[in-house]
Scaffold this active site. Structure first.
Site: not given
Ligand code: NAD
Length: 260
Positions: A142, A155
Site C-alpha cells: 500500500s 496496517y
Molecule cells: P476487499 O475487502 O475487497 O477484499 C479482501 C478479500 O480478502 C476478501 O475477499 C476477504 O474475504 C479476504 N480475506 C480477508 N481475510 C482473509 C483471511 N484471513 N484469509 C483469506 N482471505 C481473507 O479488499 P481490497 O481493497 O481488495 O484489498 C485487497 C488488498 O489490497 C489488501 O491487502 C489491502 O490491504 C490492499 N490495499 C487495498 C487498498 C484499497 O484502497 N482498497 C489500497 C492499498 C492496498
C-alpha cells in the site's frame, strides 16, 4: 497470452483488487486459484472465470491458519500441477487512534497481513523450488508501506513489514529464479475502503465527502481514486516479467500520492 500455462495462487481474490487480478491473469492464460476466507464468494468467482473458458478453482482458506494454507496449496497443485505465481493479497482494515486499539485487533490485523504472507510464501516457495521453473511472488502492499496516516497503526506497521519480507524473498529466491515484488496502491474503492469512509468520518468528526476529498485523495495529483484495473496491470507486469532484473522492488500506484 502473457501467462499461458502458468498457475496463479491469489489470496483474498473473491473481492476487490484480488478479484480483478484473477480476471486479468485468467485472460492472459493462467490457471487461477481463488483462495479466500469466503468460501461461497471464492467458488462463485472461480465459476465466473470458468464461464469465460479459464481454468479456475475456488478454495476456502484462512491465511492465518498454517494447516489450511498448506492444504489449499496442496489442492492447487493437485488441480493444476504446480504453482508459478503467488499474489499475497488478502487483507483487512481496522481504524482507531492508537490508544484505542485493543491488543486483539492489533494481533488480528498483523496476523492476516504478515502471518498470511509468510505462510503462503513458504508453502508456495517450497513448490516453486522443487519444480525448478522459477516463479513470481507479489505482495499487496500500500502507500502505507511507505507512509503513515492517522488511525492506521497496525496496517501501516504490517504494510511496511511486507517490504522487508519481499526483499528477503528476492535475495533467497534468486538462486531458484524466483522473484518478489510489492505493489503499493493508493485508495481503491473496494469494500475495504467503502467500510472505512463512514468510520473515519465519525472518528475525525467530518463528513464522508470530506474524508474522500481531504483525507483519502488529498495528496493525489488529480483527486482521483486508483482503480482495480490500475493495480491489476502492475500485477501483470510483475507476474510476466521474464528476468531477475525486476525483483525486490516496490511500486507505488496512487495518482501521485507519495512520490519516491
Ligand atoms: P476487499 O475487502 O475487497 O477484499 C479482501 C478479500 O480478502 C476478501 O475477499 C476477504 O474475504 C479476504 N480475506 C480477508 N481475510 C482473509 C483471511 N484471513 N484469509 C483469506 N482471505 C481473507 O479488499 P481490497 O481493497 O481488495 O484489498 C485487497 C488488498 O489490497 C489488501 O491487502 C489491502 O490491504 C490492499 N490495499 C487495498 C487498498 C484499497 O484502497 N482498497 C489500497 C492499498 C492496498
Amino acid at each position: 497470452m502473457q501467462l499461458k500455462d502458468k498457475v496463479a495462487f491469489i489470496t483474498g481474490s473473491a473481492s476487490g483488487i484480488g478479484k480483478e487480478i484473477a480476471t486479468v491473469y485468467a485472460r492472459e492464460g493462467a490457471a487461477i486459484v481463488i483462495a479466500d476466507l469466503n468460501r461461497q464468494a471464492a467458488e462463485a468467482t472461480a465459476a465466473e472465470l470458468a464461464a469465460t473458458g479459464a481454468k479456475a478453482i475456488g478454495v476456502a482458506v484462512d491465511v492465518t491458519d498454517e494447516a489450511q494454507v498448506e492444504a489449499a496449496v496442496e489442492r492447487a497443485v493437485a488441480a493444476f500441477g504446480g504453482i508459478d505465481i503467488l499474489v499475497s493479497n488478502a487483507g483487512i482494515q481496522i481504524v482507531h487512534p492508537l490508544e484505542e486499539f485493543s491488543f486483539a485487533e492489533w494481533k488480528k490485523l498483523l496476523a492476516i497481513h504478515l502471518d498470511g504472507a509468510f505462510l503462503t510464501t513458504r508453502a508456495c516457495l517450497r513448490r516453486m523450488y522443487a519444480q525448478g521453473r522459477g516463479g513470481s511472488v507479489i505482495y499487496m502492499g500500500s502507500v502505507h508501506s511507505k507512509e503513515a496516516s492517522l488511525l492506521k497503526a497496525p496496517y501501516v506497521t504490517a504494510k511496511h513489514g511486507l517490504i522487508g519480507l519481499c526483499k528477503t524473498v528476492a535475495k533467497e529466491g534468486a538462486a531458484h529464479n524466483v522473484r518478489a515484488n510489492v505493489i503499493c496502491p493508493g485508495f481503491v474503492r473496494t469494500p475495504l475502503v467503502e467500510k472505512q469512509i463512514p468510520e473515519q468520518a465519525k472518528t475525525l468528526g467530518i463528513t464522508e465527502a470530506e474524508v474522500v476529498r481531504n483525507v483519502m485523495l488529498k495528496e493525489t495529483v488529480d483527486g482521483e481514486f486508483t482503480t482495480t484495473d490500475d493495480v491489476a496491470r502492475v500485477a501483470l507486469l510483475f507476474a510476466a516479467f521474464p528476468t531477475n532484473a525486476l525483483t525486490g522492488q516496490s511500486l507505488v500506484v496512487s495518482h501521485g500520492w507519495f512520490m519516491q
